[in-house]
Design an enzyme around this catalytic site. Sequence first.
Site, mmCIF file in Angstrom:
data_model
loop_
_atom_site.group_PDB
_atom_site.id
_atom_site.type_symbol
_atom_site.label_atom_id
_atom_site.label_comp_id
_atom_site.label_asym_id
_atom_site.label_seq_id
_atom_site.Cartn_x
_atom_site.Cartn_y
_atom_site.Cartn_z
ATOM 1 N N ASN A 207 0.510 28.238 58.571
ATOM 2 C CA ASN A 207 1.723 29.031 58.366
ATOM 3 C C ASN A 207 1.561 29.930 57.140
ATOM 4 O O ASN A 207 0.910 29.538 56.168
ATOM 5 C CB ASN A 207 2.929 28.110 58.142
ATOM 6 C CG ASN A 207 3.168 27.172 59.303
ATOM 7 O OD1 ASN A 207 3.020 27.544 60.452
ATOM 8 N ND2 ASN A 207 3.529 25.943 59.010
ATOM 9 N N GLN B 71 5.987 27.661 55.772
ATOM 10 C CA GLN B 71 4.966 27.229 54.817
ATOM 11 C C GLN B 71 5.675 26.565 53.639
ATOM 12 O O GLN B 71 6.461 27.190 52.942
ATOM 13 C CB GLN B 71 4.140 28.425 54.331
ATOM 14 C CG GLN B 71 3.029 28.039 53.376
ATOM 15 C CD GLN B 71 2.231 29.249 52.897
ATOM 16 O OE1 GLN B 71 2.643 30.393 53.058
ATOM 17 N NE2 GLN B 71 1.095 28.986 52.291
ATOM 18 N N GLU B 72 5.399 25.278 53.441
ATOM 19 C CA GLU B 72 6.057 24.514 52.376
ATOM 20 C C GLU B 72 5.304 24.576 51.052
ATOM 21 O O GLU B 72 5.910 24.579 49.993
ATOM 22 C CB GLU B 72 6.226 23.055 52.803
ATOM 23 C CG GLU B 72 7.157 22.868 53.991
ATOM 24 C CD GLU B 72 8.590 23.296 53.699
ATOM 25 O OE1 GLU B 72 9.078 23.033 52.583
ATOM 26 O OE2 GLU B 72 9.205 23.906 54.587
ATOM 27 N N HIS C 24 -3.435 26.582 53.924
ATOM 28 C CA HIS C 24 -3.938 25.309 54.431
ATOM 29 C C HIS C 24 -3.764 25.254 55.942
ATOM 30 O O HIS C 24 -2.937 25.957 56.513
ATOM 31 C CB HIS C 24 -3.244 24.120 53.764
ATOM 32 C CG HIS C 24 -1.752 24.106 53.891
ATOM 33 N ND1 HIS C 24 -0.921 24.945 53.175
ATOM 34 C CD2 HIS C 24 -0.933 23.357 54.656
ATOM 35 C CE1 HIS C 24 0.343 24.703 53.482
ATOM 36 N NE2 HIS C 24 0.369 23.743 54.395
ATOM 37 N N HIS D 208 -3.271 22.605 59.167
ATOM 38 C CA HIS D 208 -2.909 21.261 59.607
ATOM 39 C C HIS D 208 -3.727 20.903 60.838
ATOM 40 O O HIS D 208 -3.888 21.736 61.741
ATOM 41 C CB HIS D 208 -1.424 21.201 60.012
ATOM 42 C CG HIS D 208 -0.471 21.408 58.899
ATOM 43 N ND1 HIS D 208 0.150 20.366 58.264
ATOM 44 C CD2 HIS D 208 -0.007 22.543 58.316
ATOM 45 C CE1 HIS D 208 0.961 20.837 57.339
ATOM 46 N NE2 HIS D 208 0.882 22.159 57.344
#
Length: 136
Positions: free
Chosen positions: A87, A94-95, A100, A102
Amino acid sequence: MASKLAADCIFCKIVKGDIPSVKLLETASTFAFLDIGPLSEGHALVVPKYHAEKLHQVPDSFLAEAMPVAKQVAAALNVENYNILQNNGRLAHQEVPHVHFHVIPKPNVEEGLTIGWPAKKADIEKLKDLAEKLKL
């Protein structure tokens, strides 16, 4: 290849070893570890060792191993179904503001990634116009 890491980023701290993680694999440009908030058993993250929020900001040299590492993680999980997710930006879910990937096993309907896909019918002429504007 020298890593570019940020002092205040949680993933950079994990890569540096300042925050503990359950490491799966580390290469010169990539770090893979198990997610501490998994969507299913084996949910892992593959992180380039270059701090950037969005994919287009990461040099290709730091992305070259990301998909091969994600593939190795997926193979090691030995599951029939899984998602690879990346994301870019808060609105795109995107947190953590560090690129990154997943690797999320999908063992059944309830576990793993669940998404909606609100597809629309495309106008072929508009698609052609867009492709002309993008000209990759």
